[in-house]
Design a protein around this motif. Structure first.
Motif, PDB file in Angstrom:
ATOM      1  N   ILE A 192       0.845  -1.205   0.000  1.00  0.00           N
ATOM      2  CA  ILE A 192       0.000   0.000   0.000  1.00  0.00           C
ATOM      3  C   ILE A 192       0.877   1.252   0.000  1.00  0.00           C
ATOM      4  CG2 ILE A 192      -1.689   1.340   1.321  1.00  0.00           C
ATOM      5  CD1 ILE A 192      -2.746  -1.422   2.358  1.00  0.00           C
ATOM      6  N   GLU A 193       1.882   1.284   0.879  1.00  0.00           N
ATOM      7  CA  GLU A 193       2.775   2.449   0.936  1.00  0.00           C
ATOM      8  C   GLU A 193       3.454   2.688  -0.405  1.00  0.00           C
ATOM      9  OE1 GLU A 193       4.451   3.233   5.385  1.00  0.00           O
ATOM     10  OE2 GLU A 193       5.641   1.924   4.094  1.00  0.00           O
ATOM     11  N   ARG A 194       3.988   1.640  -0.992  1.00  0.00           N
ATOM     12  CA  ARG A 194       4.702   1.798  -2.266  1.00  0.00           C
ATOM     13  C   ARG A 194       3.755   2.246  -3.366  1.00  0.00           C
ATOM     14  NH1 ARG A 194       8.173  -2.907  -3.830  1.00  0.00           N
ATOM     15  NH2 ARG A 194       8.866  -1.428  -5.411  1.00  0.00           N
ATOM     16  N   PHE A 195       2.540   1.726  -3.378  1.00  0.00           N
ATOM     17  CA  PHE A 195       1.571   2.153  -4.384  1.00  0.00           C
ATOM     18  C   PHE A 195       1.251   3.645  -4.208  1.00  0.00           C
ATOM     19  CE2 PHE A 195      -2.790   2.870  -5.843  1.00  0.00           C
ATOM     20  CZ  PHE A 195      -2.656   2.507  -7.175  1.00  0.00           C
ATOM     21  N   LEU A 196       1.008   4.036  -2.970  1.00  0.00           N
ATOM     22  CA  LEU A 196       0.660   5.432  -2.708  1.00  0.00           C
ATOM     23  C   LEU A 196       1.782   6.391  -3.083  1.00  0.00           C
ATOM     24  CD1 LEU A 196      -1.143   5.047   0.737  1.00  0.00           C
ATOM     25  CD2 LEU A 196      -2.209   5.685  -1.444  1.00  0.00           C
ATOM     26  N   THR A 197       3.019   6.042  -2.780  1.00  0.00           N
ATOM     27  CA  THR A 197       4.131   6.963  -3.050  1.00  0.00           C
ATOM     28  C   THR A 197       4.680   6.819  -4.461  1.00  0.00           C
ATOM     29  OG1 THR A 197       5.727   5.425  -2.090  1.00  0.00           O
ATOM     30  CG2 THR A 197       4.854   7.135  -0.649  1.00  0.00           C
ATOM     31  N   ASN A 198       5.014   5.593  -4.849  1.00  0.00           N
ATOM     32  CA  ASN A 198       5.698   5.386  -6.121  1.00  0.00           C
ATOM     33  C   ASN A 198       4.778   5.526  -7.330  1.00  0.00           C
ATOM     34  OD1 ASN A 198       7.758   4.788  -4.370  1.00  0.00           O
ATOM     35  ND2 ASN A 198       7.986   2.678  -4.976  1.00  0.00           N
ATOM     36  N   VAL A 199       3.500   5.204  -7.169  1.00  0.00           N
ATOM     37  CA  VAL A 199       2.572   5.261  -8.304  1.00  0.00           C
ATOM     38  C   VAL A 199       1.723   6.529  -8.262  1.00  0.00           C
ATOM     39  CG1 VAL A 199       0.671   4.086  -9.496  1.00  0.00           C
ATOM     40  CG2 VAL A 199       2.525   2.736  -8.495  1.00  0.00           C
ATOM     41  N   LEU A 200       1.148   6.815  -7.086  1.00  0.00           N
ATOM     42  CA  LEU A 200       0.230   7.957  -6.991  1.00  0.00           C
ATOM     43  C   LEU A 200       0.893   9.255  -6.525  1.00  0.00           C
ATOM     44  CD1 LEU A 200      -2.928   6.246  -5.431  1.00  0.00           C
ATOM     45  CD2 LEU A 200      -2.383   6.626  -7.856  1.00  0.00           C
ATOM     46  N   GLU A 204       1.885  12.394  -0.767  1.00  0.00           N
ATOM     47  CA  GLU A 204       2.885  12.858   0.204  1.00  0.00           C
ATOM     48  C   GLU A 204       2.616  12.338   1.611  1.00  0.00           C
ATOM     49  OE1 GLU A 204       3.775  17.022   0.065  1.00  0.00           O
ATOM     50  OE2 GLU A 204       3.677  17.038  -2.126  1.00  0.00           O
ATOM     51  N   GLU A 205       1.364  12.333   2.031  1.00  0.00           N
ATOM     52  CA  GLU A 205       1.005  11.871   3.384  1.00  0.00           C
ATOM     53  C   GLU A 205       0.672  10.377   3.340  1.00  0.00           C
ATOM     54  OE1 GLU A 205       1.323  13.856   6.002  1.00  0.00           O
ATOM     55  OE2 GLU A 205       1.967  15.450   4.630  1.00  0.00           O
ATOM     56  N   PHE A 206       1.596   9.602   2.798  1.00  0.00           N
ATOM     57  CA  PHE A 206       1.341   8.181   2.540  1.00  0.00           C
ATOM     58  C   PHE A 206       1.158   7.358   3.818  1.00  0.00           C
ATOM     59  CE2 PHE A 206       5.889   8.549   2.927  1.00  0.00           C
ATOM     60  CZ  PHE A 206       6.253   7.434   3.659  1.00  0.00           C
ATOM     61  N   ARG A 207       1.833   7.733   4.915  1.00  0.00           N
ATOM     62  CA  ARG A 207       1.713   6.946   6.144  1.00  0.00           C
ATOM     63  C   ARG A 207       0.271   6.928   6.650  1.00  0.00           C
ATOM     64  NH1 ARG A 207       6.585   9.919   7.674  1.00  0.00           N
ATOM     65  NH2 ARG A 207       8.370   8.536   7.537  1.00  0.00           N
ATOM     66  N   ASP A 265       5.551  -3.986  -8.511  1.00  0.00           N
ATOM     67  CA  ASP A 265       6.699  -4.868  -8.704  1.00  0.00           C
ATOM     68  C   ASP A 265       7.457  -5.055  -7.393  1.00  0.00           C
ATOM     69  OD1 ASP A 265       8.413  -6.522 -10.129  1.00  0.00           O
ATOM     70  OD2 ASP A 265       9.767  -4.866 -10.617  1.00  0.00           O
ATOM     71  N   ARG A 266       6.779  -5.692  -6.449  1.00  0.00           N
ATOM     72  CA  ARG A 266       7.331  -5.898  -5.101  1.00  0.00           C
ATOM     73  C   ARG A 266       8.679  -6.607  -5.148  1.00  0.00           C
ATOM     74  NH1 ARG A 266       6.278 -10.465  -2.185  1.00  0.00           N
ATOM     75  NH2 ARG A 266       4.391 -10.761  -3.398  1.00  0.00           N
ATOM     76  N   ASP A 285      11.102  -0.525   7.472  1.00  0.00           N
ATOM     77  CA  ASP A 285      11.984   0.140   8.424  1.00  0.00           C
ATOM     78  C   ASP A 285      11.149   0.794   9.518  1.00  0.00           C
ATOM     79  OD1 ASP A 285      13.881   1.596   9.803  1.00  0.00           O
ATOM     80  OD2 ASP A 285      14.390   2.909   8.132  1.00  0.00           O
ATOM     81  N   PRO A 286      11.167   0.236  10.729  1.00  0.00           N
ATOM     82  CA  PRO A 286      10.363   0.815  11.811  1.00  0.00           C
ATOM     83  C   PRO A 286      10.756   2.247  12.165  1.00  0.00           C
ATOM     84  CG  PRO A 286      11.380  -1.251  12.518  1.00  0.00           C
ATOM     85  CD  PRO A 286      11.880  -0.953  11.149  1.00  0.00           C
ATOM     86  N   GLU A 287      12.011   2.623  11.943  1.00  0.00           N
ATOM     87  CA  GLU A 287      12.468   3.980  12.250  1.00  0.00           C
ATOM     88  C   GLU A 287      11.715   5.022  11.424  1.00  0.00           C
ATOM     89  OE1 GLU A 287      15.207   5.212  14.254  1.00  0.00           O
ATOM     90  OE2 GLU A 287      15.082   3.272  15.254  1.00  0.00           O
ATOM     91  N   THR A 288      11.466   4.692  10.170  1.00  0.00           N
ATOM     92  CA  THR A 288      10.765   5.619   9.281  1.00  0.00           C
ATOM     93  C   THR A 288       9.300   5.257   9.124  1.00  0.00           C
ATOM     94  OG1 THR A 288      11.326   4.346   7.300  1.00  0.00           O
ATOM     95  CG2 THR A 288      12.853   6.118   7.948  1.00  0.00           C
ATOM     96  N   ASP A 289       8.890   4.111   9.695  1.00  0.00           N
ATOM     97  CA  ASP A 289       7.526   3.599   9.544  1.00  0.00           C
ATOM     98  C   ASP A 289       7.185   3.518   8.061  1.00  0.00           C
ATOM     99  OD1 ASP A 289       5.006   2.619  10.261  1.00  0.00           O
ATOM    100  OD2 ASP A 289       4.132   4.621  10.301  1.00  0.00           O
ATOM    101  N   ALA A 290       8.134   2.986   7.284  1.00  0.00           N
ATOM    102  CA  ALA A 290       7.941   2.938   5.840  1.00  0.00           C
ATOM    103  C   ALA A 290       8.748   1.812   5.217  1.00  0.00           C
ATOM    104  CB  ALA A 290       8.339   4.266   5.218  1.00  0.00           C
ATOM    105  N   CYS A 291       8.309   1.402   4.069  1.00  0.00           N
ATOM    106  CA  CYS A 291       9.018   0.436   3.245  1.00  0.00           C
ATOM    107  C   CYS A 291      10.308   1.087   2.758  1.00  0.00           C
ATOM    108  CB  CYS A 291       8.128   0.033   2.070  1.00  0.00           C
ATOM    109  SG  CYS A 291       8.947  -1.034   0.879  1.00  0.00           S
TER     110      CYS A 291
END
Length: 145
Positions: free
Chosen positions: A79-87, A90-93, A116-117, A126-132
């Motif tokens: 979901i995160e990658r789709f929101l940021t890399n495709v769409l 900015e507020e993907f989290r 393309d996972r 990465d828990p530090e960034t709460d992101a893939c």
């Protein structure tokens, strides 16, 4: 993904961060719920054989719980990658947290074909960034409140 999966994902990540059982307080903080609510859900996960909770020591996921948590974490990364890399959201989290509760496995699989996972998923989280870690943008660590 349902609420139980969100708890499993959170417990899994907190266990990794704390290098041992996840404290109920840490789980509650990460999910922005009361410790009583966290305790209640942890009890339900324990009844389902997905977690083991020892008072004052914390909660550990069982093997089945780890499998479900990793699946939930993988869906979250998709979901995160789709929101940021495709769409380009900015507020993907915040969006990812909202969407993870309503996106089912079929939708996650279809999104996966678009992003393309990477084979290291969900270890890319990465828990530090709460992101893939496979996001196409630089992500700053999340500040504790």
């Amino acid at each position: 993904m349902n609420t139980a999966d969100q708890y499993l994902k959170t417990i899994y990540v907190v266990q990794q961060q704390e290098d041992g059982p996840a404290s109920t307080g840490s789980v509650a903080d990460a999910l922005d719920v009361s410790p009583a609510s966290a305790n209640e859900m942890i009890g339900k996960l324990e009844e389902r054989g997905l977690a083991e909770h020892e008072k004052y020591k914390g909660v550990r996921l069982t093997d089945d719980g780890i499998i479900r948590a990793r699946d939930a974490l993988q869906t979250y990364c998709i979901i995160e990658r789709f929101l940021t890399n495709v769409l380009g959201v900015e507020e993907f989290r915040e969006e990812a947290r909202e969407l993870e509760a309503v996106i089912d496995d079929t939708v996650a699989e279809r999104l996966d074909t678009i992003i393309d996972r990477q084979p290291e998923c969900p270890d890319c989280f990465d828990p530090e960034t709460d992101a893939c870690a496979c996001l196409e943008i630089a992500v700053a660590p999340v500040e504790s409140e």
